[in-house]
Structure formats: structure tokens, C-alpha cells
Motif scaffolding. Structure first.
Motif, PDB file in Angstrom:
ATOM      1  N   UNK A  54      84.304  59.790  78.280  1.00  0.00           N
ATOM      2  CA  UNK A  54      83.174  58.866  78.325  1.00  0.00           C
ATOM      3  C   UNK A  54      82.312  59.096  79.557  1.00  0.00           C
ATOM      4  N   UNK A  55      82.916  59.522  80.645  1.00  0.00           N
ATOM      5  CA  UNK A  55      82.166  59.707  81.890  1.00  0.00           C
ATOM      6  C   UNK A  55      81.214  60.890  81.831  1.00  0.00           C
ATOM      7  N   UNK A  56      81.326  61.739  80.806  1.00  0.00           N
ATOM      8  CA  UNK A  56      80.452  62.906  80.693  1.00  0.00           C
ATOM      9  C   UNK A  56      79.045  62.535  80.247  1.00  0.00           C
ATOM     10  N   UNK A  57      78.874  61.332  79.667  1.00  0.00           N
ATOM     11  CA  UNK A  57      77.586  60.967  79.089  1.00  0.00           C
ATOM     12  C   UNK A  57      77.380  61.537  77.702  1.00  0.00           C
ATOM     13  N   UNK A  58      78.387  62.228  77.167  1.00  0.00           N
ATOM     14  CA  UNK A  58      78.302  62.857  75.845  1.00  0.00           C
ATOM     15  C   UNK A  58      79.171  62.165  74.805  1.00  0.00           C
ATOM     16  N   UNK A  59      79.982  61.221  75.192  1.00  0.00           N
ATOM     17  CA  UNK A  59      81.149  60.816  74.400  1.00  0.00           C
ATOM     18  C   UNK A  59      81.197  59.305  74.225  1.00  0.00           C
ATOM     19  N   UNK A  60      81.549  58.877  73.013  1.00  0.00           N
ATOM     20  CA  UNK A  60      81.735  57.459  72.713  1.00  0.00           C
ATOM     21  C   UNK A  60      83.188  57.177  72.346  1.00  0.00           C
ATOM     22  N   UNK A  61      83.662  56.010  72.742  1.00  0.00           N
ATOM     23  CA  UNK A  61      84.950  55.485  72.267  1.00  0.00           C
ATOM     24  C   UNK A  61      84.662  54.136  71.640  1.00  0.00           C
ATOM     25  N   UNK A  62      85.100  53.932  70.404  1.00  0.00           N
ATOM     26  CA  UNK A  62      84.834  52.687  69.695  1.00  0.00           C
ATOM     27  C   UNK A  62      86.139  52.067  69.200  1.00  0.00           C
TER      28      UNK A  62
END
Length: 252
Positions: A202-210
Motif C-alpha cells: 500500500x505504501x507504494x501508491x500503486x496498491x489497494x487492500x480492501x
């Protein structure tokens, strides 16, 4: 200075600040410590100290952009008085605010309230985020967990380009598919922990966790299972990646 540089990596971006403006940016090519060189260049202060922690930089781009709008949104006091570090998740949210070509023409509009943190709408932004990816360091070696996971996720997108549902993957499937890759291609002495990239990308700015609260400490595998959590590229990152490899259709 030493503490700040300790967290920097090759590929990170550096913004230069003067007179309440960002006046240039560059890419870190390397960082090192050399007291003799620092003394030869800058001398020493009244306490005999010098600036021995140094960075080598390239891709230097000079411009003049008012710094206050970006600093305020990052929660950094104005004026800036010291070397300040900003994580990728916060930096990429306001990336376009430091865009010299746009600023030269007109002031940037206020960010839309429905824009999510980490949105990366352009190919250049996605590539920059990939190049600045931060990985865990152990025994001076970077972990391969995040890079391997991103390659796996890119492969899933490429296999079924038009299926939006392919963007996010449930934790159980993620663990079954990414776990063996980490075992086979990660460092031999690294633990197989697919929950690490599942959550921390998530910290990459590319990734979501839902499906699970993103606040607080990283969840355990059992908690991810119970919540039915899913993860994958953000909508905008997935859109950029799909567009980048979509072949043009023949005309006529």
C-alpha cells in the motif's frame, strides 16, 4: 542529516528548496560518507563538524514552483527549514503539484475530494513509483517480496486485460499463488510471508487492500482470511498498465 540519509535509497526523488520555492529535483544515484571530501568542499562549522553524509544525484531538472501548497497538504511547516523525508504514499498523492510545465502555464486546481490517496493516473507516475519501491533490508540485502508480487500482479492483468475483477485478488488465492513464488525466487534465508507484500505494498501508491481496516498494525494471515480481504493494483494503476500494453487495432 545522517538519520535522514539512512532511509534514502537509489532511485528516490529529491526536491531542492529555496526562497519558499522548489527550485529543482533530481534522482539519487548513490549516497556515501566522506569527511575528507566534505571538508575540502565546505570546510567545517564552529564546532568542527562538516556535512560528510553525501548524495550523488542525476536527472537534475531545474524549475521554480511555489512550495507552500504542497508543504501544507503534506502537513509540513512553512517555511521549510531542514531536510525532510516524505513517504511514497503521501508524496505520490500530490505528485502533480510539483510539475514545472503545468505550473509555468497556470496554477494547479485544488485536488478533487474524491481522489484517493496514492492515485497514479499517468504512465510516468507508475514507472516512478516502481523505481522508488521501498523494500525491507536484511543483512544489507533488499527483500524480493514486493518486486516478485508486483511481477505476479502484472502477469495477472496481462493475462485478462479486459476483466476489471482481475485487478483485486482474495487473500486465499493470493497466498496460494504468491507463496510458492516467494519460496522459489526469494532469498534462500527469507521466510515465506505473502502477507507482508499483500499489506505493505500500500505504501507504494500503486496498491489497494480492501475488505479490512487499513488503519493500525499489519493483520495476521488468519485475520486476512476471516475478513475475506483482497488486494491488487489500484484502479488507476491498473488502467495505466492495461493501456500501456494494449496493442492498437488495425484500421479499415
Amino acid at each position: 542529516m545522517a538519520t535522514a540519509l539512512a532511509g534514502r535509497r537509489v532511485g528516490d526523488e529529491v526536491l531542492f528548496y529555496a526562497d519558499k520555492k522548489f527550485v529543482a529535483r533530481a534522482r539519487i544515484l548513490g549516497h556515501f560518507r566522506n569527511r575528507a571530501l566534505a571538508k575540502a568542499i565546505w570546510g567545517v562549522d564552529e564546532n568542527g563538524r562538516t556535512w560528510e553524509h553525501m548524495m550523488a544525484q542525476g536527472d537534475v531538472d531545474e524549475f521554480g514552483v511555489p512550495a507552500e501548497p504542497l508543504l501544507e497538504r503534506l502537513g509540513i511547516p512553512v517555511p521549510l527549514r531542514s531536510l525532510t523525508l516524505v513517504g511514497a504514499d503521501r508524496r505520490y498523492r500530490f505528485l502533480d503539484m510539483v510539475n514545472p510545465s503545468e505550473t509555468a502555464r497556470t496554477a494547479r486546481p485544488e485536488p478533487s475530494p474524491d481522489v484517493e490517496a496514492g492515485t497514479l493516473p499517468r504512465k510516468e507516475d507508475v514507472l516512478r513509483a516502481l523505481s522508488a519501491l521501498k523494500t525491507h533490508i536484511k543483512d544489507r540485502r533488499p527483500s524480493r517480496h514486493k518486486p516478485i508480487t508486483l511481477l505476479w500482479a502484472i502477469g495477472r492483468l496481462a493475462a485478462e486485460q479486459e476483466r476489471e475483477r482481475n485487478r483485486l485478488v482474495e487473500w486465499q488465492t493470493f497466498r496460494e499463488e504468491v507463496g510458492p513464488l516467494l519460496r522459489d525466487f526469494g532469498h534462500p534465508d527469507s521466510r515465506v510471508t505473502p502477507e507482508y507484500p499483500f499489506w505493505h505494498l500500500r505504501s507504494s501508491g500503486l496498491w489497494d487492500v480492501e475488505g479490512i481496516d487499513a488503519q493500525g498494525t499489519a493483520p495476521t494471515p488468519s485475520r486476512l482470511t476471516a475478513a475475506g480481504a483482497s488486494a491488487g493494483f489500484s484502479k488507476d494503476a491498473a488502467r495505466v498498465l492495461r493501456r500501456s500494453w494494449r496493442a492498437p487495432r488495425p484500421s479499415g
